[in-house]
Scaffold this motif. Sequence first.
Motif, PDB file in Angstrom:
ATOM      1  N   LEU A   7      59.801  -5.933 -14.300  1.00 31.84           N
ATOM      2  CA  LEU A   7      58.390  -5.686 -13.957  1.00 31.84           C
ATOM      3  C   LEU A   7      57.911  -4.241 -13.941  1.00 31.84           C
ATOM      4  N   SER A   8      58.758  -3.322 -13.520  1.00 33.27           N
ATOM      5  CA  SER A   8      58.183  -1.990 -13.981  1.00 33.27           C
ATOM      6  C   SER A   8      58.064  -1.615 -15.455  1.00 33.27           C
ATOM      7  N   PHE A   9      58.952  -2.067 -16.356  1.00 32.80           N
ATOM      8  CA  PHE A   9      59.122  -1.973 -17.739  1.00 32.80           C
ATOM      9  C   PHE A   9      57.769  -2.442 -18.155  1.00 32.80           C
ATOM     10  N   ASN A  10      57.156  -3.727 -17.761  1.00 27.75           N
ATOM     11  CA  ASN A  10      56.194  -4.276 -18.461  1.00 27.75           C
ATOM     12  C   ASN A  10      54.997  -4.063 -17.528  1.00 27.75           C
ATOM     13  N   ASP A  11      54.759  -2.824 -16.940  1.00 24.50           N
ATOM     14  CA  ASP A  11      53.619  -2.527 -16.114  1.00 24.50           C
ATOM     15  C   ASP A  11      53.354  -3.675 -15.244  1.00 24.50           C
ATOM     16  N   PHE A  12      54.226  -4.254 -14.520  1.00 18.19           N
ATOM     17  CA  PHE A  12      54.311  -5.093 -13.517  1.00 18.19           C
ATOM     18  C   PHE A  12      53.764  -6.454 -13.865  1.00 18.19           C
ATOM     19  N   LEU A  13      54.116  -6.955 -15.226  1.00 19.15           N
ATOM     20  CA  LEU A  13      53.912  -8.056 -15.579  1.00 19.15           C
ATOM     21  C   LEU A  13      55.428  -8.644 -16.265  1.00 19.15           C
ATOM     22  N   LEU A  14      55.588 -10.077 -16.427  1.00 15.03           N
ATOM     23  CA  LEU A  14      56.976 -10.260 -16.852  1.00 15.03           C
ATOM     24  C   LEU A  14      57.068  -9.960 -18.239  1.00 15.03           C
ATOM     25  N   GLY A  15      56.205  -9.714 -19.201  1.00 14.30           N
ATOM     26  CA  GLY A  15      56.535  -9.081 -20.555  1.00 14.30           C
ATOM     27  C   GLY A  15      56.649 -10.431 -21.347  1.00 14.30           C
ATOM     28  N   PRO A  16      56.563 -10.302 -22.945  1.00 17.43           N
ATOM     29  CA  PRO A  16      56.535 -11.190 -23.777  1.00 17.43           C
ATOM     30  C   PRO A  16      57.834 -11.834 -24.188  1.00 17.43           C
ATOM     31  N   ASN A  17      58.985 -11.155 -23.882  1.00 16.46           N
ATOM     32  CA  ASN A  17      60.284 -11.686 -24.067  1.00 16.46           C
ATOM     33  C   ASN A  17      61.042 -11.979 -22.823  1.00 16.46           C
ATOM     34  N   PHE A  18      60.244 -12.291 -21.711  1.00 12.41           N
ATOM     35  CA  PHE A  18      60.847 -12.298 -20.367  1.00 12.41           C
ATOM     36  C   PHE A  18      62.010 -13.406 -20.329  1.00 12.41           C
ATOM     37  N   ILE A  19      61.769 -14.536 -20.917  1.00 17.90           N
ATOM     38  CA  ILE A  19      62.748 -15.628 -21.022  1.00 17.90           C
ATOM     39  C   ILE A  19      64.110 -15.430 -21.711  1.00 17.90           C
ATOM     40  N   GLU A  20      63.815 -14.619 -22.753  1.00 16.08           N
ATOM     41  CA  GLU A  20      65.159 -14.146 -23.666  1.00 16.08           C
ATOM     42  C   GLU A  20      65.871 -13.314 -22.700  1.00 16.08           C
ATOM     43  N   ASN A  21      65.027 -12.197 -22.109  1.00 22.67           N
ATOM     44  CA  ASN A  21      65.774 -11.296 -21.367  1.00 22.67           C
ATOM     45  C   ASN A  21      66.486 -11.951 -20.108  1.00 22.67           C
ATOM     46  N   CYS A  22      65.840 -13.092 -19.339  1.00 18.21           N
ATOM     47  CA  CYS A  22      66.676 -13.910 -18.531  1.00 18.21           C
ATOM     48  C   CYS A  22      67.831 -14.348 -19.190  1.00 18.21           C
ATOM     49  N   ILE A  23      67.822 -14.850 -20.236  1.00 19.63           N
ATOM     50  CA  ILE A  23      69.273 -15.419 -20.894  1.00 19.63           C
ATOM     51  C   ILE A  23      70.085 -14.380 -20.884  1.00 19.63           C
TER      52      ILE A  23
END
Length: 371
Positions: free
Chosen positions: A64-80
């Motif tokens: 969240l802090s890396f993406n201005d407190f949004l999930l970010g475009p590659n959030f699913i990939e980062n979750c993997i």
Amino acid sequence: MFFLSELSTTIAYDLKMNFFNFSLVFKALFAAFVALNFLKNIKTYKKPLLFLIAMTVIFFIGQLSFNDFLLGPNFIENCIYFGRYLFVFFIMLFLMNNKHSLKTQFYKVYEIIVIFNCIIVITTIVFDLPIFKTYYYRFGSSGAFMTPSIITYFNAIALIYFIYQFLFKKKKLIELILVSVVCFLTGTKAMIFFFVLSIIHVILLKKLYTKRNFYFFLFGILVILFLAKDKIAEFIYENFKPLIEVYREHGVVSALTSLRDVNFRNNFLPVLFEKWNWLNYLFGGTDFEIYRVEFEIFDVFLYFGIIGMLLYLIYYFKEVLNFNRINHFGKIQISILILTAIISGNFLNNAPIALYLMIVLSVLRNDVIKE
């Protein structure tokens, strides 16, 4: 099932199927199964639960802090990737709950898997099968696995297993020779690095340098290398041309590290100085699809920050890779494995390798249960 899921993923990817990542699906189902059983005995496993909760909180704060407190475009990939980092702990919990899994037939299945993969590798090299090649543009086979990092650690772990079996149990010589040959057919520099250091360890451990036959053998190898130097040079040039081009353009360090030093300059430093705030320094936060360095320690730091990295590594080396629990041979070999991981990366987040690592560690701890 773990191995077959990797094999099916590799085949499906080569066949360009709409969905190919069966390995991910199987591991997700396995993790869910372990988690459900884990929750039934939650009082018994308070420490693992607190650790998993803490790492999850750290991951979300970092993202969240890396993406201005949004999930970010590659959030699913980062979750993997996050799941890959934690997967080894699900393996650990499963084996803790299922001691019967460590009976001798469990290790027989592992040996069959290693031998079968060796056969795939040799067949790929002999018949030049594109489907199981490590790289499409140069020499090497990864067998059933899709990526060079998986086959590197898979073979390294198998080498530890069979060296131990031969040196201390006086068996599995043919398997050890087979795995040793396949180590050179993988086509990865990290594998050669690990193999050479392992051979040096064996020479020192068994004091082979005190025996006359050792020097005759060494002299013979040097003579063969000298006589075949032109053929070897031709082979290297034909099969490792991209590395030679990297060497000419970027230098020897970039060639040896497969441009990881360039990734460090272009990805790691800009993230730290241009994209991170104070929360990121504490809890990490990155887009692994874009900013991966592939030097192990730097990737862990990018992903989890100072607090997360310390928590993760302390728990990992206490519960999974505890040097106090393994024998002297294992301490040296695992140290070589860690050194290989430091310079080549993709070890801690290598979910397909987690089970095989736990198998070999259990042997080095003498956890095998007789039938």
